[in-house]
Design an enzyme around this catalytic site. Structure first.
Site, PDB file in Angstrom:
ATOM      1  N   CYS A  73       0.893  -1.075   0.157  1.00 14.72           N
ATOM      2  CA  CYS A  73      -0.088  -0.061   0.153  1.00 14.72           C
ATOM      3  C   CYS A  73       0.709   1.305  -0.027  1.00 14.72           C
ATOM      4  O   CYS A  73       1.438   1.570   1.024  1.00 14.72           O
ATOM      5  CB  CYS A  73      -1.007   0.168   1.181  1.00 14.72           C
ATOM      6  SG  CYS A  73      -2.018   1.463   1.308  1.00 14.72           S
ATOM      7  N   HIS A 161      -1.579  -6.215 -10.206  1.00 17.82           N
ATOM      8  CA  HIS A 161      -2.360  -4.882 -10.698  1.00 17.82           C
ATOM      9  C   HIS A 161      -2.563  -5.347 -11.982  1.00 17.82           C
ATOM     10  O   HIS A 161      -1.705  -5.947 -12.825  1.00 17.82           O
ATOM     11  CB  HIS A 161      -1.562  -3.662 -10.589  1.00 17.82           C
ATOM     12  CG  HIS A 161      -1.492  -2.877  -9.284  1.00 17.82           C
ATOM     13  ND1 HIS A 161      -2.334  -2.284  -8.818  1.00 17.82           N
ATOM     14  CD2 HIS A 161      -0.331  -3.179  -8.068  1.00 17.82           C
ATOM     15  CE1 HIS A 161      -2.090  -1.956  -7.446  1.00 17.82           C
ATOM     16  NE2 HIS A 161      -1.048  -2.354  -7.247  1.00 17.82           N
ATOM     17  N   GLU A 210      -9.900  -1.446  -5.804  1.00 22.12           N
ATOM     18  CA  GLU A 210      -8.841  -2.284  -5.264  1.00 22.12           C
ATOM     19  C   GLU A 210      -9.520  -3.581  -4.544  1.00 22.12           C
ATOM     20  O   GLU A 210     -10.879  -3.347  -4.258  1.00 22.12           O
ATOM     21  CB  GLU A 210      -8.538  -1.334  -4.089  1.00 22.12           C
ATOM     22  CG  GLU A 210      -7.631  -0.194  -4.357  1.00 22.12           C
ATOM     23  CD  GLU A 210      -6.725   0.289  -3.144  1.00 22.12           C
ATOM     24  OE1 GLU A 210      -5.969  -0.400  -2.646  1.00 22.12           O
ATOM     25  OE2 GLU A 210      -6.769   1.655  -2.933  1.00 22.12           O
ATOM     26  N   CYS A 219      -4.736   5.324  -4.824  1.00 20.01           N
ATOM     27  CA  CYS A 219      -4.129   4.002  -4.930  1.00 20.01           C
ATOM     28  C   CYS A 219      -2.478   4.237  -5.285  1.00 20.01           C
ATOM     29  O   CYS A 219      -2.266   4.413  -6.386  1.00 20.01           O
ATOM     30  CB  CYS A 219      -4.558   2.835  -5.475  1.00 20.01           C
ATOM     31  SG  CYS A 219      -3.965   1.462  -5.352  1.00 20.01           S
ATOM     32  N   GLY A 222      -1.159   1.343  -7.170  1.00 21.68           N
ATOM     33  CA  GLY A 222      -1.769   1.460  -8.500  1.00 21.68           C
ATOM     34  C   GLY A 222      -1.352   2.512  -9.393  1.00 21.68           C
ATOM     35  O   GLY A 222      -1.065   2.374 -10.548  1.00 21.68           O
TER      36      GLY A 222
END
Length: 276
Positions: A73, A161, A210, A219, A222
């Site tokens: 994260c 991802h 997510e 994100c 991301g």
């Protein structure tokens, strides 16, 4: 148990200090804390724990709003760094190291005072993502969804991802396509799904659906994944990095000579209190 509410570009967290060795909340407890109507409300919980190696000042784990475990994260990493500085567990200006489930992350401060996190090198091998049905890394993977073929980019940033490039992120079916790709058999561990609109070689817009949280305002991993995939395609190529505009704010992603992606962005405290 004392908690701190924080956010990084609108991606919000409940931070718990477990450096004394206390056990983290159970998945059900995590979900109750994360509930925006009956709990504190957050996208993820961050549990700050003792360092696993002498090089780091602390480690942390990530729990999604549904109680599931996350491996990475980026926005959370910046909030962990800011929290450690706030409680005098890390230096305010000098570099230091933190540890996520995905590995070690050096932390720096930039000229604007933002925390800058080494998010590691992107991994494109299908086995590393993981992505089933393919043996070699490709710029796009043709995946069938509801009778249509989608050209999907994929990468691991310590968590999986997928990325779809779209003409306009505001018109994208983020929830519908995002949830469907998360259930797709090509992604055995599910996947975070990004929708990117390239505005210039050094700027893009992004929305991310997510795992375990749904669409969030930002994100960090991301944003790194989107830049990694689009740079590999030649769609972004700025030497000074790429600005990623998300609903909750902007993140700046720059790839250094060793291939690692460094992410800069905000980390803010909102309030703190005690969980009965």
């Amino acid at each position: 148990m004392h908690f701190w509410k924080m956010h990084g570009a609108g991606n919000d967290f409940v931070v718990l200090d477990l450096r004394d060795g206390r056990a983290p909340p159970s998945p059900d407890e995590c979900a109750r804390i994360a509930d925006r109507h009956f709990g504190i409300g957050c996208d993820q919980l961050l549990t700050i724990e003792p360092a696993r190696t002498p090089q780091a000042v602390a480690s942390y784990r990530i729990w999604n709003a549904d109680g599931s475990v996350a491996g990475q994260c980026g926005n959370g990493a910046r909030c962990v760094a800011a929290w450690l500085v706030r409680v005098n567990a890390a230096p305010a200006q000098a570099a230091f190291m933190i540890e996520s489930p995905a590995g070690r992350h050096p932390v720096e401060r930039d000229a604007q005072g933002r925390f800058v996190i080494d998010m590691g090198a992107p991994r494109f091998s299908p086995a590393d993502i993981p992505l089933r049905g393919f043996t070699q890394a490709q710029a796009t993977y043709p995946l069938q969804l509801d009778g249509h073929t989608l050209a999907v980019g994929a990468v691991s940033m310590g968590n999986p991802h997928a990325l779809l490039e779209v003409d306009a992120v505001d018109a994208a079916d983020v929830a519908g396509i995002g949830a469907a790709l998360q259930r797709h058999p090509a992604f055995p561990q599910s996947v975070n799904v990004g929708f990117a609109q390239v505005l210039a070689p050094d700027r893009l817009r992004l929305r991310v659906y997510e795992r375990g949280a749904g669409e969030t305002l930002a994100c960090g991993s991301g944003a790194c994944a989107a830049v990694a995939i689009l740079k590999r395609r030649g769609r972004v190529r700025a030497a000074d990095g790429v600005t990623v505009a998300l609903a909750g704010g902007e993140l700046h992603i720059r790839q250094r000579a060793d291939g690692h992606l460094w992410m800069a962005g905000p980390a803010a405290f909102v309030f703190e209190g005690d969980i009965p």
